[in-house]
Motif scaffolding. Structure first.
Motif, PDB file in Angstrom:
ATOM      1  N   UNK A   1       0.794  -1.223   0.000  1.00 12.76           N
ATOM      2  CA  UNK A   1       0.000   0.000   0.000  1.00 12.76           C
ATOM      3  C   UNK A   1       0.830   1.278   0.000  1.00 12.76           C
ATOM      4  N   UNK A   2       2.111   1.215   0.354  1.00  9.22           N
ATOM      5  CA  UNK A   2       2.940   2.416   0.351  1.00  9.22           C
ATOM      6  C   UNK A   2       3.396   2.804  -1.055  1.00  9.22           C
ATOM      7  N   UNK A   3       3.153   1.948  -2.037  1.00  6.84           N
ATOM      8  CA  UNK A   3       3.534   2.247  -3.423  1.00  6.84           C
ATOM      9  C   UNK A   3       2.461   3.152  -4.016  1.00  6.84           C
ATOM     10  N   UNK A   4       2.777   4.424  -4.234  1.00  5.07           N
ATOM     11  CA  UNK A   4       1.758   5.413  -4.588  1.00  5.07           C
ATOM     12  C   UNK A   4       1.436   5.453  -6.078  1.00  5.07           C
ATOM     13  N   UNK A   5       2.402   5.137  -6.939  1.00  3.41           N
ATOM     14  CA  UNK A   5       2.155   5.173  -8.375  1.00  3.41           C
ATOM     15  C   UNK A   5       1.224   4.019  -8.762  1.00  3.41           C
ATOM     16  N   UNK A   6       0.040   4.296  -9.345  1.00  2.56           N
ATOM     17  CA  UNK A   6      -0.944   3.242  -9.619  1.00  2.56           C
ATOM     18  C   UNK A   6      -0.426   2.126 -10.530  1.00  2.56           C
ATOM     19  N   UNK A   7       0.277   2.486 -11.588  1.00  2.00           N
ATOM     20  CA  UNK A   7       0.779   1.451 -12.506  1.00  2.00           C
ATOM     21  C   UNK A   7       1.868   0.615 -11.836  1.00  2.00           C
ATOM     22  N   UNK A   8       2.750   1.282 -11.132  1.00 11.29           N
ATOM     23  CA  UNK A   8       3.809   0.551 -10.416  1.00 11.29           C
ATOM     24  C   UNK A   8       3.185  -0.394  -9.382  1.00 11.29           C
TER      25      UNK A   8
ATOM     26  N   UNK B   1       6.765 -11.129 -19.472  1.00 14.74           N
ATOM     27  CA  UNK B   1       5.566 -11.116 -20.321  1.00 14.74           C
ATOM     28  C   UNK B   1       4.326 -11.433 -19.489  1.00 14.74           C
ATOM     29  N   UNK B   2       4.452 -12.437 -18.611  1.00 13.15           N
ATOM     30  CA  UNK B   2       3.316 -12.818 -17.763  1.00 13.15           C
ATOM     31  C   UNK B   2       2.954 -11.696 -16.798  1.00 13.15           C
ATOM     32  N   UNK B   3       3.962 -11.020 -16.271  1.00 15.43           N
ATOM     33  CA  UNK B   3       3.698  -9.909 -15.356  1.00 15.43           C
ATOM     34  C   UNK B   3       2.958  -8.794 -16.079  1.00 15.43           C
ATOM     35  N   UNK B   4       3.412  -8.457 -17.299  1.00 16.17           N
ATOM     36  CA  UNK B   4       2.756  -7.403 -18.064  1.00 16.17           C
ATOM     37  C   UNK B   4       1.303  -7.764 -18.356  1.00 16.17           C
ATOM     38  N   UNK B   5       1.076  -9.002 -18.762  1.00 14.70           N
ATOM     39  CA  UNK B   5      -0.283  -9.441 -19.098  1.00 14.70           C
ATOM     40  C   UNK B   5      -1.182  -9.423 -17.860  1.00 14.70           C
ATOM     41  N   UNK B   6      -0.696  -9.945 -16.744  1.00 16.73           N
ATOM     42  CA  UNK B   6      -1.501 -10.039 -15.528  1.00 16.73           C
ATOM     43  C   UNK B   6      -1.807  -8.663 -14.935  1.00 16.73           C
ATOM     44  N   UNK B   7      -0.858  -7.761 -15.046  1.00 20.30           N
ATOM     45  CA  UNK B   7      -1.052  -6.424 -14.467  1.00 20.30           C
ATOM     46  C   UNK B   7      -1.784  -5.473 -15.409  1.00 20.30           C
ATOM     47  N   UNK B   8      -1.939  -5.880 -16.662  1.00 22.67           N
ATOM     48  CA  UNK B   8      -2.668  -5.056 -17.611  1.00 22.67           C
ATOM     49  C   UNK B   8      -1.902  -3.862 -18.135  1.00 22.67           C
ATOM     50  N   UNK B   9      -0.582  -3.974 -18.186  1.00 25.47           N
ATOM     51  CA  UNK B   9       0.233  -2.887 -18.735  1.00 25.47           C
ATOM     52  C   UNK B   9       1.039  -3.406 -19.915  1.00 25.47           C
ATOM     53  N   UNK B  10       1.546  -2.497 -20.713  1.00 23.93           N
ATOM     54  CA  UNK B  10       2.386  -2.887 -21.842  1.00 23.93           C
ATOM     55  C   UNK B  10       3.785  -3.248 -21.344  1.00 23.93           C
TER      56      UNK B  10
END
Length: 216
Positions: free
Chosen positions: A9-16, A38-47
């Protein structure tokens, strides 16, 4: 908010935050080696471009997850210790309870098991994990012990770094081993925590407390 999201929860940047939460779940479920960026990008919904803009690679991502969780734990400890001039035993009990609750969290136990399983194959990752987790916690606790020494609440000959190591070692008892092995969950262990924290505080004070506190 999911338990993993709250852990970070201390990570403030939404994408991060989304990247780290997704990666943490993947690491816990599949281990370190089996998880791809690749799996991390797909699961997190970022490029992938966004992913690599935040993290240079999988090792940096794993280290950031560990560091963020431990930083959250230390900030909480500073909050309840810093604003109160409570007796040293009470502070030690609260600190012990806080550390035990943190270490018994599903996310922490899972990431710890990942590191135990894969640290030999990935020594650079093991060093990063140690620096971001155990070493950082020991460094923070050493500083707190130095403050207690300066206040005259520990014996004059006490070395803060050694005192911090003694305190953490006392907490890593049978319950910690059973929890690491998955033999006990958070709920089942909760009933044991108060007694363990009190025993650790009393033992620590007998080793390092000033006689005036009744621990000659």
């Amino acid at each position: 908010m999911s338990a993993t999201a709250e852990f970070l929860s201390d990570v403030s940047n939404p994408k991060r935050h989304a990247i780290m939460a997704a990666a943490a779940e993947l690491f816990m479920a599949e281990g370190y080696a089996a998880v791809s960026m690749d799996a991390v990008a797909k699961t997190s919904g970022v490029s992938k471009a966004t992913l690599y803009a935040h993290f240079s690679g999988k090792e940096a991502l794993f280290e950031a997850i560990v560091a963020a969780g431990c930083e959250h734990m230390r900030e909480q400890a500073e909050e309840f210790l810093g604003g109160h001039d409570r007796p040293l035993r009470e502070a030690l009990v609260e600190l012990g309870l806080h550390w035990l609750r943190f270490m018994l969290r599903r996310q922490v136990r899972a990431l710890h098991r990942v590191m135990i399983a894969e640290g030999v194959r990935f020594p650079a990752l093991a060093r990063a994990f140690y620096a971001a987790g155990p070493q950082a916690m020991h460094s923070w606790l050493s500083g707190w012990m130095a403050g207690e020494l300066a206040r005259g609440r520990l014996r004059p000959e006490v070395r803060p770094a050694q005192a911090a190591e003694h305190f953490l070692s006392l907490l890593r008892g049978d319950l910690f081993v059973r929890a690491t092995l998955g033999l006990v969950g958070e709920d089942a262990a909760a009933a044991e925590l108060q007694g363990i924290a009190e025993q650790v505080a009393d033992t620590f004070l007998r080793l390092h407390g000033v006689p005036a506190d009744g621990f000659a």
